[in-house]
Enzyme design. Structure first.
Site, mmCIF file in Angstrom:
data_model
loop_
_atom_site.group_PDB
_atom_site.id
_atom_site.type_symbol
_atom_site.label_atom_id
_atom_site.label_comp_id
_atom_site.label_asym_id
_atom_site.label_seq_id
_atom_site.Cartn_x
_atom_site.Cartn_y
_atom_site.Cartn_z
ATOM 1 N N HIS A 186 9.063 -3.307 -8.940
ATOM 2 C CA HIS A 186 8.185 -3.678 -10.058
ATOM 3 C C HIS A 186 8.078 -5.211 -10.153
ATOM 4 O O HIS A 186 6.999 -5.759 -10.350
ATOM 5 C CB HIS A 186 8.747 -3.178 -11.395
ATOM 6 C CG HIS A 186 8.778 -1.691 -11.565
ATOM 7 N ND1 HIS A 186 9.893 -1.007 -11.982
ATOM 8 C CD2 HIS A 186 7.818 -0.742 -11.383
ATOM 9 C CE1 HIS A 186 9.628 0.286 -12.064
ATOM 10 N NE2 HIS A 186 8.374 0.477 -11.700
ATOM 11 N N LYS B 100 8.459 12.567 -22.470
ATOM 12 C CA LYS B 100 9.535 12.322 -21.505
ATOM 13 C C LYS B 100 10.807 11.958 -22.257
ATOM 14 O O LYS B 100 10.752 11.485 -23.385
ATOM 15 C CB LYS B 100 9.155 11.138 -20.601
ATOM 16 C CG LYS B 100 8.115 11.450 -19.538
ATOM 17 C CD LYS B 100 8.013 10.270 -18.571
ATOM 18 C CE LYS B 100 6.879 10.405 -17.582
ATOM 19 N NZ LYS B 100 6.667 9.178 -16.798
ATOM 20 N N ARG C 132 3.118 2.486 -3.270
ATOM 21 C CA ARG C 132 4.192 2.532 -2.285
ATOM 22 C C ARG C 132 3.812 3.361 -1.069
ATOM 23 O O ARG C 132 3.963 2.963 0.048
ATOM 24 C CB ARG C 132 5.459 3.154 -2.910
ATOM 25 C CG ARG C 132 6.243 2.210 -3.726
ATOM 26 C CD ARG C 132 7.180 2.943 -4.623
ATOM 27 N NE ARG C 132 6.455 3.769 -5.576
ATOM 28 C CZ ARG C 132 6.993 4.357 -6.606
ATOM 29 N NH1 ARG C 132 8.280 4.265 -6.819
ATOM 30 N NH2 ARG C 132 6.259 5.053 -7.427
ATOM 31 N N SER D 145 12.396 3.942 -10.012
ATOM 32 C CA SER D 145 13.330 3.961 -11.147
ATOM 33 C C SER D 145 14.162 5.237 -11.121
ATOM 34 O O SER D 145 15.355 5.224 -11.460
ATOM 35 C CB SER D 145 12.562 3.900 -12.470
ATOM 36 O OG SER D 145 11.811 2.724 -12.545
HETATM 37 P P1 ADP Z 1 4.840 5.399 -14.035
HETATM 38 O O1 ADP Z 1 5.826 6.169 -14.856
HETATM 39 O O2 ADP Z 1 3.564 5.097 -14.715
HETATM 40 O O3 ADP Z 1 4.686 5.907 -12.598
HETATM 41 P P2 ADP Z 1 6.596 3.375 -13.042
HETATM 42 O O4 ADP Z 1 7.425 2.555 -13.954
HETATM 43 O O5 ADP Z 1 7.302 4.370 -12.194
HETATM 44 O O6 ADP Z 1 5.476 3.978 -13.927
HETATM 45 O O7 ADP Z 1 5.743 2.430 -12.093
HETATM 46 C C1 ADP Z 1 4.758 1.561 -12.594
HETATM 47 C C2 ADP Z 1 3.879 1.059 -11.457
HETATM 48 O O8 ADP Z 1 4.685 0.370 -10.507
HETATM 49 C C3 ADP Z 1 3.181 2.158 -10.664
HETATM 50 O O9 ADP Z 1 1.915 1.652 -10.268
HETATM 51 C C4 ADP Z 1 4.055 2.358 -9.470
HETATM 52 O O10 ADP Z 1 3.338 2.863 -8.349
HETATM 53 C C5 ADP Z 1 4.510 0.931 -9.220
HETATM 54 N N1 ADP Z 1 5.781 0.849 -8.510
HETATM 55 C C6 ADP Z 1 6.933 1.497 -8.792
HETATM 56 N N2 ADP Z 1 7.898 1.199 -7.901
HETATM 57 C C7 ADP Z 1 7.339 0.329 -7.008
HETATM 58 C C8 ADP Z 1 7.791 -0.325 -5.808
HETATM 59 N N3 ADP Z 1 9.024 -0.120 -5.362
HETATM 60 N N4 ADP Z 1 6.935 -1.129 -5.152
HETATM 61 C C9 ADP Z 1 5.663 -1.297 -5.617
HETATM 62 N N5 ADP Z 1 5.164 -0.691 -6.717
HETATM 63 C C10 ADP Z 1 5.973 0.103 -7.405
#
Ligand code: ADP
Length: 168
Positions: A17, A41, A90, A129
């Site tokens: 992130h 959630k 990703r 996450s």
């Molecule tokens: P959500 O619950 O909306 O999927 P996340 O917190 O998991 O939210 O992720 C938010 C954004 O960050 C999403 O666009 C996700 O694809 C991106 N993201 C998550 N992990 C990574 C990573 N390791 N590299 C690049 N982008 C990421």
């Protein structure tokens, strides 16, 4: 002024992130990281805790702001007159979901809100996450996945100290 919103759960914020936030902050005049509150959630961290961790991780980025919102992200954009969403990609599995949601957001905002994608830096391609949470719940070492402050907060949630992490 070009302003973008980077929405997500950030439960917790990972280095993946953070990489998107840093690169996004160089492309826009202002980047607002929005913690989406989803009452359906059951997250590990409260919205306030997630905001605090993001704030700590982005303290050196002056044009990054953090906010929290419950509801549709396009409503947040409308209320704040923002027309760009930033998302990270990703893998192909992300693409299908992200394509659908970006088209939905564009259609439901009457073509006002567009989504810009940044592809992950290779070293963070495997990070999520949920794997951080799962790994930490079994005392796994998450120091390569999150900042030291976030790692400490995650270990605390699972009721142990950093010293008892495997492999340290
Ligand atoms: P959500 O619950 O909306 O999927 P996340 O917190 O998991 O939210 O992720 C938010 C954004 O960050 C999403 O666009 C996700 O694809 C991106 N993201 C998550 N992990 C990574 C990573 N390791 N590299 C690049 N982008 C990421």
């Amino acid at each position: 002024m070009k302003i973008a919103v980077y929405p997500g759960s950030f439960d917790p914020i990972t280095l993946g992130h953070l990489d998107i936030i840093k690169r996004g902050s160089e492309m826009f005049d202002k980047l607002v990281v929005v913690v989406s509150v989803n009452t359906a959630k059951s997250p590990l961290f409260s919205p306030d805790e997630r905001v605090k961790m993001i704030r700590e991780a982005t303290a050196d980025l002056p044009n990054v702001e953090i906010d929290c919102f419950e509801g549709l992200i396009i409503d947040y954009c409308r209320q704040n007159n923002i027309k760009i969403l930033l998302r990270g990609l990703r893998a192909i599995t992300d693409f299908e979901y992200e394509l659908q949601i970006s088209q939905t957001n564009r259609a439901f905002s009457h073509n006002e809100v567009d989504t810009v994608f940044l592809t992950t830096s290779l070293e963070y391609a495997y990070l999520s996450s949920s794997t951080v949470r799962e790994f930490a719940s079994f005392h796994g070492d998450i120091s390569r996945c999150v900042t030291p402050y976030v790692a400490q907060k995650v270990y605390e949630k699972y009721g142990y100290e950093q010293q008892s992490v495997k492999g340290e």
